[in-house]
Design an enzyme around this catalytic site. Structure first.
Site, PDB file in Angstrom:
ATOM      1  CG  HIS A   1      -8.635   0.705  -3.901  1.00 45.04           C
ATOM      2  ND1 HIS A   1      -9.560   1.525  -3.311  1.00 45.04           N
ATOM      3  CD2 HIS A   1      -7.409   1.161  -3.497  1.00 45.04           C
ATOM      4  CE1 HIS A   1      -8.933   2.443  -2.576  1.00 45.04           C
ATOM      5  NE2 HIS A   1      -7.624   2.251  -2.676  1.00 45.04           N
TER       6      HIS A   1
ATOM      7  CG  ASP B   1      -2.011   0.975   1.226  1.00 46.66           C
ATOM      8  OD1 ASP B   1      -1.960   1.904   0.401  1.00 46.66           O
ATOM      9  OD2 ASP B   1      -2.925   0.842   2.051  1.00 46.66           O
TER      10      ASP B   1
HETATM   11  C1  HEM Z   1      -3.913   2.612  -4.209  1.00 43.34           C
HETATM   12  C2  HEM Z   1      -5.329   0.196  -0.263  1.00 43.34           C
HETATM   13  C3  HEM Z   1      -8.434   3.753   0.833  1.00 43.34           C
HETATM   14  C4  HEM Z   1      -6.868   6.243  -3.012  1.00 43.34           C
HETATM   15  C5  HEM Z   1      -4.046   1.641  -3.252  1.00 43.34           C
HETATM   16  C6  HEM Z   1      -3.367   0.366  -3.264  1.00 43.34           C
HETATM   17  C7  HEM Z   1      -3.762  -0.299  -2.159  1.00 43.34           C
HETATM   18  C8  HEM Z   1      -4.699   0.530  -1.447  1.00 43.34           C
HETATM   19  C9  HEM Z   1      -3.316  -1.684  -1.724  1.00 43.34           C
HETATM   20  C10 HEM Z   1      -2.400  -0.128  -4.368  1.00 43.34           C
HETATM   21  C11 HEM Z   1      -0.972   0.232  -4.171  1.00 43.34           C
HETATM   22  C12 HEM Z   1      -0.696   1.708  -4.170  1.00 43.34           C
HETATM   23  O1  HEM Z   1      -0.510   2.331  -5.220  1.00 43.34           O
HETATM   24  O2  HEM Z   1      -0.686   2.255  -3.075  1.00 43.34           O
HETATM   25  C13 HEM Z   1      -6.279   0.966   0.377  1.00 43.34           C
HETATM   26  C14 HEM Z   1      -6.971   0.556   1.581  1.00 43.34           C
HETATM   27  C15 HEM Z   1      -7.841   1.560   1.888  1.00 43.34           C
HETATM   28  C16 HEM Z   1      -7.701   2.588   0.873  1.00 43.34           C
HETATM   29  C17 HEM Z   1      -6.738  -0.746   2.331  1.00 43.34           C
HETATM   30  C18 HEM Z   1      -8.831   1.654   3.004  1.00 43.34           C
HETATM   31  C19 HEM Z   1      -9.451   0.628   3.508  1.00 43.34           C
HETATM   32  C20 HEM Z   1      -8.301   4.719  -0.130  1.00 43.34           C
HETATM   33  C21 HEM Z   1      -9.058   5.944  -0.177  1.00 43.34           C
HETATM   34  C22 HEM Z   1      -8.602   6.652  -1.264  1.00 43.34           C
HETATM   35  C23 HEM Z   1      -7.572   5.857  -1.897  1.00 43.34           C
HETATM   36  C24 HEM Z   1     -10.131   6.345   0.823  1.00 43.34           C
HETATM   37  C25 HEM Z   1      -9.009   7.995  -1.798  1.00 43.34           C
HETATM   38  C26 HEM Z   1     -10.044   8.680  -1.413  1.00 43.34           C
HETATM   39  C27 HEM Z   1      -5.928   5.476  -3.652  1.00 43.34           C
HETATM   40  C28 HEM Z   1      -5.182   5.929  -4.817  1.00 43.34           C
HETATM   41  C29 HEM Z   1      -4.336   4.874  -5.183  1.00 43.34           C
HETATM   42  C30 HEM Z   1      -4.579   3.812  -4.200  1.00 43.34           C
HETATM   43  C31 HEM Z   1      -5.289   7.296  -5.504  1.00 43.34           C
HETATM   44  C32 HEM Z   1      -3.323   4.842  -6.327  1.00 43.34           C
HETATM   45  C33 HEM Z   1      -3.970   4.579  -7.637  1.00 43.34           C
HETATM   46  C34 HEM Z   1      -2.915   4.497  -8.733  1.00 43.34           C
HETATM   47  O3  HEM Z   1      -2.412   5.556  -9.120  1.00 43.34           O
HETATM   48  O4  HEM Z   1      -2.596   3.394  -9.172  1.00 43.34           O
HETATM   49  N1  HEM Z   1      -4.854   1.708  -2.136  1.00 43.34           N
HETATM   50  N2  HEM Z   1      -6.731   2.188  -0.018  1.00 43.34           N
HETATM   51  N3  HEM Z   1      -7.420   4.693  -1.188  1.00 43.34           N
HETATM   52  N4  HEM Z   1      -5.527   4.210  -3.308  1.00 43.34           N
HETATM   53 FE1  HEM Z   1      -6.161   3.185  -1.700  1.00 43.34          FE
END
Ligand code: HEM
Length: 316
Positions: A226, A153
């Site tokens: 996601h 993450d």
């Molecule tokens: C990407 C987990 C909540 C926005 C990711 C990734 C994981 C992850 C595993 C893929 C690896 C990375 O690029 O970091 C989670 C978990 C969350 C959560 C477990 C809550 C339970 C959120 C929320 C937002 C968000 C609330 C925005 C409002 C993003 C964005 C990316 C991302 C913008 C990158 C997308 C990309 O450019 O590929 N998240 N996330 N996430 N997450 Fe989350």
């Protein structure tokens, strides 16, 4: 060569742009009635207190970012308001994103929890008569920077200039240039439900592979993953980015397994569009599959003033 400019350098941001660390503490505080003057005084001492703890162990790289909620802003300060500051907007859709009390956020990061703990303690003692802690989360680094769902993450966070462009306010709000906004949400995971999925189903929920953390090709990435819902573009096709510092937290004895979501942004509308995609869903009716296994129990939006503003906050 040109002579040195006599213009003063731009205001110094708080330590928003530091890398993910091993340890973090998040304090959410509510200001007591009449506590405004006291809080303003403590805000001016934050950088000194951070130095007192941090200098004793420089390699621990202790940082502290303070955010200020919308209602608290008007209670604390005179003068102009940051243009994008408003209370966190609750979302009702396929899933619920609540908006919960929070006047101040203290986001502590270091390579060691003891440093975060010591500064949290000092700040809490100083704030004691003026504000109370309504939520406290101690986050830790989990293997390979994974969240408790088991996925790496933070990978696609912007770096360098792209990160500064994504999070630091510029000429769109000159009074607050160098500041930022931060959204926090505390999520609890249904680990039994998640663990009952196959690895392939989990990868489909995230949109990346689990072991190697590779992005799925577009033709395989499900529209309710996601990643599909959080990669958003402006009218020129450029990606609109935020900077995330999510931390795992939990208590095994009470089956509490969580992710503390922290996202910094220059423009709250960018983050709000991501939240809308996740919770309400897209026009095509897709909402974020990870929300079927993750419940948001808090939601807050704060303004993050520059370090200069915090060192010498304007009175009321
Ligand atoms: C990407 C987990 C909540 C926005 C990711 C990734 C994981 C992850 C595993 C893929 C690896 C990375 O690029 O970091 C989670 C978990 C969350 C959560 C477990 C809550 C339970 C959120 C929320 C937002 C968000 C609330 C925005 C409002 C993003 C964005 C990316 C991302 C913008 C990158 C997308 C990309 O450019 O590929 N998240 N996330 N996430 N997450 Fe989350």
């Amino acid at each position: 060569s040109s002579p040195p400019s006599s213009a003063s350098p731009p205001a110094e941001p708080q330590a928003v742009l530091t890398p993910l660390t091993e340890a973090s503490i998040f304090l959410t505080l509510v200001i007591e009635p009449g506590g405004e003057d006291g809080v303003r005084g403590v805000l001016g001492d934050v950088s000194g207190l951070r130095r007192s703890v941090g200098f004793r162990l420089p390699e621990g790289e202790l940082t502290c970012v303070v955010g200020i909620g919308s209602e608290a802003w008007d209670r604390l300060f005179d003068g102009p308001r940051p243009q994008g500051l408003h209370p966190f907007r609750e979302l009702h859709g396929a899933h619920h994103a609540p908006s919960t009390p929070g006047d101040l956020l203290v986001h502590l990061r270091a390579h060691r929890l003891d440093m975060c703990f010591e500064l949290a303690h000092l700040l809490r003692n100083r704030l004691r008569p003026h504000a109370r802690v309504v939520d406290e989360v101690h986050g830790f680094r989990f293997f390979d920077e994974r969240d408790l769902l088991g996925f790496v993450d933070g990978t696609e966070n912007p770096e360098g200039n792209a990160a500064r462009r994504a999070v630091l306010i510029g000429e769109e709000d000159p009074d607050f240039a160098g500041g930022s906004y931060v959204v926090t949400q505390k999520y609890l995971h249904d680990m039994d439900g998640w663990d009952a999925l196959s690895t392939e189903e989990q990868e489909n929920a995230i949109g990346r592979t689990k072991l190697q953390d590779l992005e799925m090709p577009d033709d395989r990435k499900p529209p309710n993953s996601h990643i599909a819902l959080n990669v958003i573009e402006d009218e020129n096709g450029d990606e609109k980015e935020i900077l995330r510092f999510n931390m795992p937290f939990g208590h095994v004895g009470t089956d509490e397994f969580g992710t503390y979501f922290v996202g910094y942004t220059r423009d709250p509308a960018v983050l709000e569009q991501m939240l809308t995609n996740m919770f309400v869903g897209t026009a095509e009716g897709h909402h974020d599959r990870i929300l079927d296994f993750s419940t948001a129990i808090t939601g807050n939006l704060y303004f993050v003033p520059t370090a200069d503003f915090l060192d010498d906050p304007p009175g009321r």
